[in-house]
Structures are given as structure tokens and as C-alpha cells.
Enzyme design. Structure first.
Site, short mmCIF file in Angstrom:
data_model
loop_
_atom_site.label_atom_id
_atom_site.label_comp_id
_atom_site.label_asym_id
_atom_site.label_seq_id
_atom_site.Cartn_x
_atom_site.Cartn_y
_atom_site.Cartn_z
N HIS A 170 -7.19 9.62 -2.21
CA HIS A 170 -6.69 9.57 -0.82
C HIS A 170 -7.67 10.17 0.19
O HIS A 170 -7.84 9.65 1.29
CB HIS A 170 -5.34 10.28 -0.74
N ASP A 207 0.84 -1.21 0.00
CA ASP A 207 0.00 0.00 0.00
C ASP A 207 0.87 1.26 0.00
O ASP A 207 1.44 1.63 1.02
CB ASP A 207 -0.90 0.00 1.24
N TYR A 227 3.25 9.80 0.56
CA TYR A 227 4.27 9.24 1.45
C TYR A 227 5.69 9.56 0.97
O TYR A 227 6.65 9.27 1.67
CB TYR A 227 4.10 7.72 1.62
N LYS A 286 -2.01 6.13 -4.30
CA LYS A 286 -3.15 7.03 -4.06
C LYS A 286 -2.89 8.42 -4.64
O LYS A 286 -1.75 8.89 -4.63
CB LYS A 286 -3.41 7.17 -2.55
N1 LIG Z 1 -5.74 6.08 3.23
C1 LIG Z 1 -5.32 6.81 4.21
O1 LIG Z 1 -5.77 7.95 4.46
C2 LIG Z 1 -4.23 6.28 5.10
C3 LIG Z 1 -3.90 6.96 6.28
C4 LIG Z 1 -2.90 6.44 7.07
C5 LIG Z 1 -2.26 5.26 6.73
N2 LIG Z 1 -2.57 4.61 5.56
C6 LIG Z 1 -1.90 3.35 5.16
O2 LIG Z 1 -2.12 2.40 6.19
C7 LIG Z 1 -0.86 1.88 6.63
C8 LIG Z 1 -0.93 1.46 8.08
O3 LIG Z 1 -1.33 2.53 8.91
P1 LIG Z 1 -0.30 3.31 9.85
O4 LIG Z 1 1.08 3.12 9.34
O5 LIG Z 1 -0.81 4.66 10.02
O6 LIG Z 1 -0.47 2.61 11.27
P2 LIG Z 1 -0.38 1.11 11.87
O7 LIG Z 1 -0.03 0.14 10.81
O8 LIG Z 1 -1.61 0.90 12.69
O9 LIG Z 1 0.81 1.23 12.92
C9 LIG Z 1 2.15 1.41 12.53
C10 LIG Z 1 2.97 1.60 13.82
O10 LIG Z 1 2.92 0.41 14.63
C11 LIG Z 1 4.25 -0.09 14.86
N3 LIG Z 1 4.18 -1.55 14.72
C12 LIG Z 1 3.88 -2.26 13.61
N4 LIG Z 1 3.85 -3.58 13.87
C13 LIG Z 1 4.14 -3.70 15.18
C14 LIG Z 1 4.25 -4.81 16.07
N5 LIG Z 1 4.04 -6.06 15.63
N6 LIG Z 1 4.56 -4.57 17.36
C15 LIG Z 1 4.77 -3.31 17.82
N7 LIG Z 1 4.67 -2.21 17.04
C16 LIG Z 1 4.35 -2.41 15.73
C17 LIG Z 1 5.13 0.55 13.79
O11 LIG Z 1 6.43 0.77 14.28
P3 LIG Z 1 7.72 0.06 13.60
O12 LIG Z 1 7.77 0.51 12.18
O13 LIG Z 1 8.86 0.59 14.41
O14 LIG Z 1 7.53 -1.42 13.75
C18 LIG Z 1 4.42 1.89 13.56
O15 LIG Z 1 4.84 2.83 14.51
C19 LIG Z 1 0.09 3.03 6.34
O16 LIG Z 1 1.45 2.66 6.41
C20 LIG Z 1 -0.40 3.47 4.99
O17 LIG Z 1 0.08 2.58 3.99
C21 LIG Z 1 -3.57 5.11 4.75
#
Ligand SMILES: NC(=O)c1ccc[n+]([C@@H]2O[C@H](COP(=O)([O-])OP(=O)(O)OC[C@H]3O[C@@H](n4cnc5c(N)ncnc54)[C@H](OP(=O)(O)O)[C@@H]3O)[C@@H](O)[C@H]2O)c1
Length: 275
Positions: free
Chosen positions: A109, A46, A51, A76
Site C-alpha cells: 500500500h 480495488d 479500508y 493491499k
Molecule cells: N493505493 C492507495 O494509496 C490509494 C489511496 C486512495 C484511494 N485508493 C483507491 O482508489 C479508489 C479511488 O480513489 P478515491 O476513492 O480516493 O477518489 P475518487 O475515485 O477520485 O473520488 C471518489 C469521490 O468522488 C465522488 N464521485 C464518484 N463518481 C462521481 C460522479 N460521477 N459524479 C460526482 N461525484 C462522483 C464519490 O462520491 P459518491 O460515492 O457519493 O458518488 C467520492 O466522494 C479508492 O476508492 C481506493 O480503492 C488507493
């Protein structure tokens, strides 16, 4: 590794867990994380123009040596680039940075007052075969209903914030009724869910980590999570969830944690959120 997938309304297969790429780190770290994620078994990546790492994502995919056709790649359209012409230009810039000929999924997005014009460009990109499927992010029912009035193609996906503190059950039901696949961003609430007492108890009961329980909850709800991690052990951990099931009662326990809490605020240049 999981080779399980869901089928979008147009018949395209989408793997049931993806790899998020927001804030992966430096250019080199981002390449490495994407390459490792694919080696570990992720087949759904994704990305987003916002980004600022599409180039690294593309290199990571190439360096993984896995065929492009085996990877489900999403990117996106960012908020500044709505409207027909700008969408077309922005799409071309994205695929050039990614170094690919086509996308598996192109997403709007955030909603915008130019949604209808933008969507016309998305439909043309789809009809020209440049994207295998098209969808939206962060759309509320009103945005989708508006789009439906003039759209020839109903979005195949809505990617929205979902985690146990914001379970979005009504939106999930609405999407199901409209044959729209839901993808969860922020699926582990960027770590904010890790200290929840119920989640910790369940982690203990199933002998899994809280992120693993949370990601499995998404999948059992029919939602595709796209967790991000820059750490190889955590990238592996997040995929290692296909050898256990959460019971019906425990799924309900997690559902009850909802408090409609957001993990982040809406971007300032998002101009069309009144629904
Ligand atoms: N469409 C939209 O508007 C939108 C908005 C936001 C995000 N997104 C997409 O969704 C993806 C995921 O969302 P997100 O990155 O915001 O949040 P997330 O996946 O809920 O959380 C990521 C965080 O959790 C930590 N983490 C991941 N796996 C872990 C584990 N097993 N144990 C402990 N900590 C862990 C990561 O740190 P480390 O890297 O240090 O492990 C990072 O700080 C994004 O990367 C992006 O591709 C889309």
C-alpha cells in the site's frame, strides 16, 4: 460495460477500469455498492485491508453471482504489516475476510523501510500461485530502483495518485519503460476537479460529465482509473465512457492543468518516503 483489458508484464489480463472501495459506507452499503458495480459491468475491484471492508467486498462479489474467475480482485498490504512473516499473515487474513482462494493482484500500500523483506514474501505468494500478479502503490522511482537491486520479480503495477491536477507524466513514462502498468487512485480527485473551467468546457463540448471526461483521459493515457462511488447512478456514469474519444488537442489541454496538487496527505505511519 467494457470488456477491454491491458496485459501485465506476466501476461495477466487486467480490465482497463476498476471500482474503488475506499469509504463505501456501512457494511450493508458496501456490499450493495460492490454487488451493483459488478451487475453494471465492472470486473475489476480495488480493495485494501486498510479500508476495513474486505468482508463486505467479498460478500458483494459473491452476491453478484458473477463467477470469481471473471472478477479481477486486488487488495493491499497495510503499513503496519511489512516484513516477511507479517506479510504472509496479513495476506491470509485478507483472503479469509474476502472469502477467496486467490487474489488477482496484491499490492504494497505504501513504501516502507522493510520493502525488500516484504517484497520477498510477495514473490513467494506469487510463486505459490496464491496471487496472479504483484505490485506496489505510491512508490517513487527510487523505491522501485532499490527493489530492482534484489527483486527476482519486477512489480507488475504501480498504483499512484493521478488526476488532471497531478498528472505524473514522468512516473508514467518511467513505469512504461519498466513494463509496469500504472493504476490511478483518486482518479477524479475526489470531486475537486469538477469545477475546473477547462474541464467544464470540455464536458460541454463532448456532452459528457467532468468525471466521464477525466476517466476517459486516464484511459487514453494508458492508465487504469479506479473511481469509487456509493451511488448507483454515478457508478453507471463512470463506466459509460466507451462510446467517445477525446481529441489529441483536448488531451493536451487536460495535460496542461497539472499543478502537482495532492488530494490527500501521506499516512503518518509511512516511514520511507525520502526519494
Ligand atoms: N493505493 C492507495 O494509496 C490509494 C489511496 C486512495 C484511494 N485508493 C483507491 O482508489 C479508489 C479511488 O480513489 P478515491 O476513492 O480516493 O477518489 P475518487 O475515485 O477520485 O473520488 C471518489 C469521490 O468522488 C465522488 N464521485 C464518484 N463518481 C462521481 C460522479 N460521477 N459524479 C460526482 N461525484 C462522483 C464519490 O462520491 P459518491 O460515492 O457519493 O458518488 C467520492 O466522494 C479508492 O476508492 C481506493 O480503492 C488507493
Amino acid at each position: 460495460m467494457s470488456d477491454e483489458y491491458k496485459i501485465l508484464s506476466n501476461g495477466v489480463k487486467i480490465p482497463i477500469i476498476g471500482f474503488g472501495t475506499y469509504k463505501l459506507g456501512s457494511h450493508e452499503d458496501s456490499i450493495e455498492a460492490v454487488k451493483e458495480a459488478i451487475k453494471i459491468g465492472y470486473r475489476h475491484i480495488d480493495a485494501a485491508a486498510f479500508y476495513n471492508n474486505e468482508e463486505a467486498v467479498g460478500i458483494g462479489i459473491k452476491e453478484s453471482k458473477i463467477n470469481r474467475e471473471e472478477i479481477f480482485l486486488t487488495t493491499k498490504l497495510w503499513n503496519d504489516n511489512h516484513g516477511y512473516e507479517k506479510t504472509m499473515k496479513s495476506f491470509n487474513e485478507s483472503i479469509n475476510r474476502l472469502g477467496v482462494e486467490y487474489l488477482d493482484l496484491y499490492l504494497v500500500h505504501w513504501p516502507n523501510k522493510l520493502n525488500l523483506e516484504t517484497w520477498r514474501a510477495f514473490e513467494d505468494l506469487y510463486n505459490q500461485g496464491k496471487v496472479k500478479s504483484i505490485g506496489v502503490c505510491n512508490f517513487k522511482e527510487g523505491h522501485i530502483e532499490d527493489l530492482k537491486k534484489s527483486a527476482k520479480i519486477i512489480p507488475m503495477v504501480n498504483q499512484i495518485e493521478i488526476h488532471p491536477y497531478r498528472s505524473q507524466k514522468n512516473m508514467i513514462s518511467y513505469c512504461k519503460e519498466n513494463n509496469i502498468q500504472v493504476i490511478a487512485w483518486g482518479p477524479i480527485m475526489r470531486g475537486k476537479i469538477f469545477s475546473d473551467a477547462v474541464m467544464l468546457e470540455l464536458a460541454d463540448k463532448y456532452n459528457r460529465s467532468v468525471p466521464q471526461i477525466t476517466l476517459k483521459w486516464h484511459i487514453q493515457n494508458g492508465v487504469i482509473p479506479i473511481p469509487k462511488s456509493s451511488n448507483i447512478e454515478r457508478i453507471k456514469e463512470n463506466l459509460n465512457i466507451f462510446d467517445f474519444e477525446i481529441s489529441y488537442e483536448d488531451m493536451k489541454l487536460i495535460d496542461q492543468l497539472n499543478k502537482n496538487e495532492n488530494v490527500s496527505s501521506v499516512p503518518e505511519n509511512t516511514t520511507y518516503l525520502e526519494y
